[in-house]
Write a protein that holds these residues in place. Sequence first.
Motif, PDB file in Angstrom:
ATOM      1  N   ALA A 160       0.819  -1.216   0.000  1.00  0.00           N
ATOM      2  CA  ALA A 160       0.000   0.000   0.000  1.00  0.00           C
ATOM      3  C   ALA A 160       0.852   1.264   0.000  1.00  0.00           C
ATOM      4  O   ALA A 160       0.398   2.333  -0.426  1.00  0.00           O
ATOM      5  CB  ALA A 160      -0.924  -0.004   1.214  1.00  0.00           C
ATOM      6  N   ASN A 161       2.104   1.153   0.451  1.00  0.00           N
ATOM      7  CA  ASN A 161       2.991   2.324   0.533  1.00  0.00           C
ATOM      8  C   ASN A 161       4.266   2.012  -0.243  1.00  0.00           C
ATOM      9  O   ASN A 161       5.335   1.811   0.328  1.00  0.00           O
ATOM     10  CB  ASN A 161       3.299   2.627   1.999  1.00  0.00           C
ATOM     11  CG  ASN A 161       2.058   2.919   2.809  1.00  0.00           C
ATOM     12  OD1 ASN A 161       1.507   4.010   2.756  1.00  0.00           O
ATOM     13  ND2 ASN A 161       1.609   1.919   3.556  1.00  0.00           N
ATOM     14  N   ASN A 162       4.119   1.961  -1.561  1.00  0.00           N
ATOM     15  CA  ASN A 162       5.171   1.410  -2.426  1.00  0.00           C
ATOM     16  C   ASN A 162       6.122   2.448  -3.013  1.00  0.00           C
ATOM     17  O   ASN A 162       6.748   2.218  -4.038  1.00  0.00           O
ATOM     18  CB  ASN A 162       4.541   0.588  -3.553  1.00  0.00           C
ATOM     19  CG  ASN A 162       3.565   1.418  -4.379  1.00  0.00           C
ATOM     20  OD1 ASN A 162       3.366   2.599  -4.111  1.00  0.00           O
ATOM     21  ND2 ASN A 162       2.956   0.794  -5.361  1.00  0.00           N
ATOM     22  N   THR A 163       6.216   3.604  -2.382  1.00  0.00           N
ATOM     23  CA  THR A 163       7.267   4.577  -2.726  1.00  0.00           C
ATOM     24  C   THR A 163       7.960   4.989  -1.437  1.00  0.00           C
ATOM     25  O   THR A 163       7.397   4.853  -0.340  1.00  0.00           O
ATOM     26  CB  THR A 163       6.682   5.833  -3.408  1.00  0.00           C
ATOM     27  OG1 THR A 163       5.872   6.551  -2.454  1.00  0.00           O
ATOM     28  CG2 THR A 163       5.843   5.460  -4.629  1.00  0.00           C
ATOM     29  N   ALA A 164       9.164   5.495  -1.572  1.00  0.00           N
ATOM     30  CA  ALA A 164       9.942   5.860  -0.379  1.00  0.00           C
ATOM     31  C   ALA A 164       9.216   6.922   0.440  1.00  0.00           C
ATOM     32  O   ALA A 164       9.244   6.901   1.676  1.00  0.00           O
ATOM     33  CB  ALA A 164      11.324   6.356  -0.794  1.00  0.00           C
ATOM     34  N   GLU A 165       8.550   7.843  -0.232  1.00  0.00           N
ATOM     35  CA  GLU A 165       7.856   8.915   0.473  1.00  0.00           C
ATOM     36  C   GLU A 165       6.682   8.370   1.281  1.00  0.00           C
ATOM     37  O   GLU A 165       6.533   8.664   2.471  1.00  0.00           O
ATOM     38  CB  GLU A 165       7.361   9.956  -0.535  1.00  0.00           C
ATOM     39  CG  GLU A 165       6.755  11.188   0.116  1.00  0.00           C
ATOM     40  CD  GLU A 165       6.341  12.248  -0.900  1.00  0.00           C
ATOM     41  OE1 GLU A 165       5.734  13.241  -0.491  1.00  0.00           O
ATOM     42  OE2 GLU A 165       6.627  12.064  -2.106  1.00  0.00           O
ATOM     43  N   LYS A 166       5.834   7.544   0.641  1.00  0.00           N
ATOM     44  CA  LYS A 166       4.702   6.948   1.353  1.00  0.00           C
ATOM     45  C   LYS A 166       5.179   6.008   2.459  1.00  0.00           C
ATOM     46  O   LYS A 166       4.588   5.936   3.535  1.00  0.00           O
ATOM     47  CB  LYS A 166       3.829   6.164   0.372  1.00  0.00           C
ATOM     48  CG  LYS A 166       3.100   7.006  -0.656  1.00  0.00           C
ATOM     49  CD  LYS A 166       2.285   6.082  -1.564  1.00  0.00           C
ATOM     50  CE  LYS A 166       1.548   6.859  -2.645  1.00  0.00           C
ATOM     51  NZ  LYS A 166       0.813   5.944  -3.557  1.00  0.00           N
TER      52      LYS A 166
ATOM     53  N   GLY B 160      13.585   5.641  -4.742  1.00  0.00           N
ATOM     54  CA  GLY B 160      12.154   5.639  -4.483  1.00  0.00           C
ATOM     55  C   GLY B 160      11.533   4.264  -4.399  1.00  0.00           C
ATOM     56  O   GLY B 160      10.403   4.120  -3.924  1.00  0.00           O
ATOM     57  N   GLU B 161      12.256   3.223  -4.842  1.00  0.00           N
ATOM     58  CA  GLU B 161      11.706   1.862  -4.822  1.00  0.00           C
ATOM     59  C   GLU B 161      11.576   1.334  -3.405  1.00  0.00           C
ATOM     60  O   GLU B 161      12.315   1.724  -2.504  1.00  0.00           O
ATOM     61  CB  GLU B 161      12.611   0.914  -5.613  1.00  0.00           C
ATOM     62  CG  GLU B 161      12.381   0.921  -7.104  1.00  0.00           C
ATOM     63  CD  GLU B 161      13.140  -0.210  -7.783  1.00  0.00           C
ATOM     64  OE1 GLU B 161      13.009  -1.367  -7.328  1.00  0.00           O
ATOM     65  OE2 GLU B 161      13.862   0.062  -8.752  1.00  0.00           O
ATOM     66  N   VAL B 162      10.625   0.400  -3.252  1.00  0.00           N
ATOM     67  CA  VAL B 162      10.449  -0.325  -1.997  1.00  0.00           C
ATOM     68  C   VAL B 162      10.777  -1.792  -2.262  1.00  0.00           C
ATOM     69  O   VAL B 162      10.365  -2.360  -3.278  1.00  0.00           O
ATOM     70  CB  VAL B 162       9.008  -0.181  -1.453  1.00  0.00           C
ATOM     71  CG1 VAL B 162       8.804  -1.059  -0.219  1.00  0.00           C
ATOM     72  CG2 VAL B 162       8.710   1.278  -1.122  1.00  0.00           C
ATOM     73  N   SER B 163      11.512  -2.413  -1.372  1.00  0.00           N
ATOM     74  CA  SER B 163      12.016  -3.767  -1.578  1.00  0.00           C
ATOM     75  C   SER B 163      10.969  -4.829  -1.292  1.00  0.00           C
ATOM     76  O   SER B 163       9.895  -4.543  -0.737  1.00  0.00           O
ATOM     77  CB  SER B 163      13.225  -4.013  -0.671  1.00  0.00           C
ATOM     78  OG  SER B 163      12.802  -4.174   0.678  1.00  0.00           O
TER      79      SER B 163
ATOM     80  N   VAL C 210      12.378  -7.693   7.343  1.00  0.00           N
ATOM     81  CA  VAL C 210      12.867  -6.342   7.055  1.00  0.00           C
ATOM     82  C   VAL C 210      12.413  -5.936   5.669  1.00  0.00           C
ATOM     83  O   VAL C 210      12.561  -6.698   4.705  1.00  0.00           O
ATOM     84  CB  VAL C 210      14.418  -6.287   7.136  1.00  0.00           C
ATOM     85  CG1 VAL C 210      14.924  -4.899   6.746  1.00  0.00           C
ATOM     86  CG2 VAL C 210      14.901  -6.653   8.532  1.00  0.00           C
ATOM     87  N   VAL C 211      11.851  -4.737   5.567  1.00  0.00           N
ATOM     88  CA  VAL C 211      11.501  -4.176   4.266  1.00  0.00           C
ATOM     89  C   VAL C 211      12.112  -2.784   4.189  1.00  0.00           C
ATOM     90  O   VAL C 211      12.164  -2.059   5.189  1.00  0.00           O
ATOM     91  CB  VAL C 211       9.965  -4.132   4.060  1.00  0.00           C
ATOM     92  CG1 VAL C 211       9.297  -3.239   5.085  1.00  0.00           C
ATOM     93  CG2 VAL C 211       9.611  -3.691   2.647  1.00  0.00           C
ATOM     94  N   ALA C 212      12.658  -2.434   3.018  1.00  0.00           N
ATOM     95  CA  ALA C 212      13.418  -1.181   2.892  1.00  0.00           C
ATOM     96  C   ALA C 212      12.913  -0.353   1.729  1.00  0.00           C
ATOM     97  O   ALA C 212      12.302  -0.876   0.782  1.00  0.00           O
ATOM     98  CB  ALA C 212      14.903  -1.490   2.704  1.00  0.00           C
ATOM     99  N   ALA C 213      13.183   0.930   1.795  1.00  0.00           N
ATOM    100  CA  ALA C 213      12.889   1.860   0.693  1.00  0.00           C
ATOM    101  C   ALA C 213      14.161   2.639   0.399  1.00  0.00           C
ATOM    102  O   ALA C 213      14.864   3.072   1.322  1.00  0.00           O
ATOM    103  CB  ALA C 213      11.764   2.814   1.081  1.00  0.00           C
ATOM    104  N   LEU C 214      14.473   2.794  -0.895  1.00  0.00           N
ATOM    105  CA  LEU C 214      15.681   3.521  -1.284  1.00  0.00           C
ATOM    106  C   LEU C 214      15.350   5.010  -1.348  1.00  0.00           C
ATOM    107  O   LEU C 214      14.695   5.489  -2.273  1.00  0.00           O
ATOM    108  CB  LEU C 214      16.187   3.019  -2.636  1.00  0.00           C
ATOM    109  CG  LEU C 214      17.488   3.662  -3.140  1.00  0.00           C
ATOM    110  CD1 LEU C 214      18.596   3.554  -2.100  1.00  0.00           C
ATOM    111  CD2 LEU C 214      17.921   3.028  -4.447  1.00  0.00           C
TER     112      LEU C 214
END
Length: 698
Positions: free
Chosen positions: A480-486, A529-532, A542-546
């Motif tokens: 649901a929050n698939n960008t770094a900003e979200k 901006g990608e989400v892992s 663990v989930v990360a966002a660039l």
Amino acid sequence: MATLNKIRSKAGMLVVIIGVALLAFIVGDFLNSGHTFYAMNQSKVAVVNGTNIGVEEFQERVKVRTDELQQMYAQRGMSLPEGYASRINQEVYDQMVNEILLNEELDELGIVVSKEELADLLTGDNISPQVRQYFTNPQTGEFDRQGLLNFMQVILDPEAHGYNTPELLAQIEPQRQMWLRLEKQVKEDRAIQKFANLLNRALTPNKLDLENSFEEGKTSANIAYALQPYTSIADSTIAISDSELKAEYNRVKDFYKMPEHRVIKYITLNIVPSEADYAKAKEKVEMNQSIFATTDDVAAFVANNSDEAYDDCFVAVSSMPEKMKKFAESAAVNESSPLEFENDTYTMYRLMDTKVAPDSIKVRLLSFQPRSTQIDSVLNVLNNGGSFAELSPKFNGNDEVWLTENMAPTVGRPFINKVFSEGGNGYFKAESLGGEHIVQILSRTAPVKKAKVAAYVVAVNPSTETHTALYNQLSSYSAANNTAEKFSAAAKDAGYTVNSYDCSAEDYSLPGVNDARQAIRWAFNADKGEVSEIFTLDNSFVVAALDNIVKEGYAPLDQVKDALSIQVRNDKKAEKIIADLKAKNINTLAGYAEAMKAQVDSAKFISFSTPSIAGVGYEPVLSALAPTAENGKLVGPVKGVRGVYVFTVTDKTVSQQPFDAQTEARKIQQNYNYLINSRLMEVLRDKADIKNTMIRFF
């Protein structure tokens, strides 16, 4: 003829067609070879001054090192720590880069290690410390030269020592590889030592260096001082302009040089048991505790119900873990302890048997392959007065081995039972997991109380249902929050904490996550901006966002602004404090202390060569001024690291030792040696052209 004329008339077109076909063939071949070249170019872990470190070569070195460490841990009854692979990768990478850089220097200088020199280090009069470490008797601390020679005879000619089948040869192959690596390391270390010695001799202090060193160290001062710290002035009262910050940044920006890195945001969700998992575990152990306390087949019960295996052996009570020890000291045979719950684990003990016997037995032994046709004849020779020392090199002899009963899982229960049941000191046969042996008991430790204790252990672990629920929860959030900003903005409402970290290509951990190499490698291959995907790391999801990609260069001013502001602000505070104090025309230390709202303190043994002062810390301004100041004269106010100082010298000691050029030269040379040995590889790396692409693969 008409056909020939027709061909002639179309000759121009044929030339064009043939030319196009040839061009297509050439271009196609070029593209194919280009593809191959591109593939070759991509299959590199690094390029060091034009020398490639290939992926296959790197993987082979990693495998060898991993096998070596696994064997080392296995000998201690342990397994390789989880997540150790990333550390091994980095260790091997550093080794391979260092080897290339050093070999370039050694080749250019013509530094070599001769065969005779290497033999002396491996088996001669000047045994290398690495070899000595491997072949030092742990009980005596003495180097076992005979053990080294026996070992080398076996690995250099295994067939002559009974290793004449593929299975037996495979058993000693790890030892053979270990020796080859050790030999290579000894040779490299010797060459490096020669290189360092060459550099050490090139850096020779001159007469002025020696005299300055002597003068800097011969005077020691004691002082009384007053300090007004920078914290005495509120930060809010000191204004800092952008131009001042920029000027300070330009002055010190070399300290902020950074490799290429990635800024990632990440969420860690610990995989922990749910309330249902705790309830289920409690129900299980409460149902089984009476069975454990009364069953006649404890081994089968433990094998089927406990998280720890039953070790059917006697152990010295004094060496047991504290709670087991306390139970074994007072319990009767077949008595069981109350069920306890601690650190998410249920534990219950049952005393199976006790005895008084030696805790350890020292033996010497000869070793043979299984079903050996020689063992009986050798045993007969020994029992009729034959020399163990003469037979030892031929049959893998070991002069001193200490055994305890709890070594049964690693050497074999029949072997341990045989040794600990023998009453005399004669030779006898015993079979271990590794083969057959002729054994002689040399000594036994004093008898102690020993016990055989069974443990029923059940750890509360997350169930499959708990794993799935936690994973789905985090998966729904990241989808649901698939960008770094979200990803960052929505975390608080969802009950998550977002961590941030600047990671380089050589990092293998994140704060709170020891082995995070997967996530870091993802970050270096992702777009901003990608989400892992969700990684399972260190028993956590663990989930990360660039968040950002930062190229190699200097850290931007905004990123180091806070650190720079502290320094600029302290400089301005120092100016203000010094100006205010000077305006008061104070002429005593007590007066300065009163104006500073401080107390007079003291410090001793301050010399120019010791910028870090006991009780004060790193204050080079005091180390520079105190030894040369006059006794009783006020010095200051002066700017220091912590604040502004005023001091007087209360006592000064000047060494009466005469100048000794050799002593000073030795002291300076030791400093040179330390710097060379500690920074040699750093300097070689700094001047080298290294392209590290390991992050693509590992």
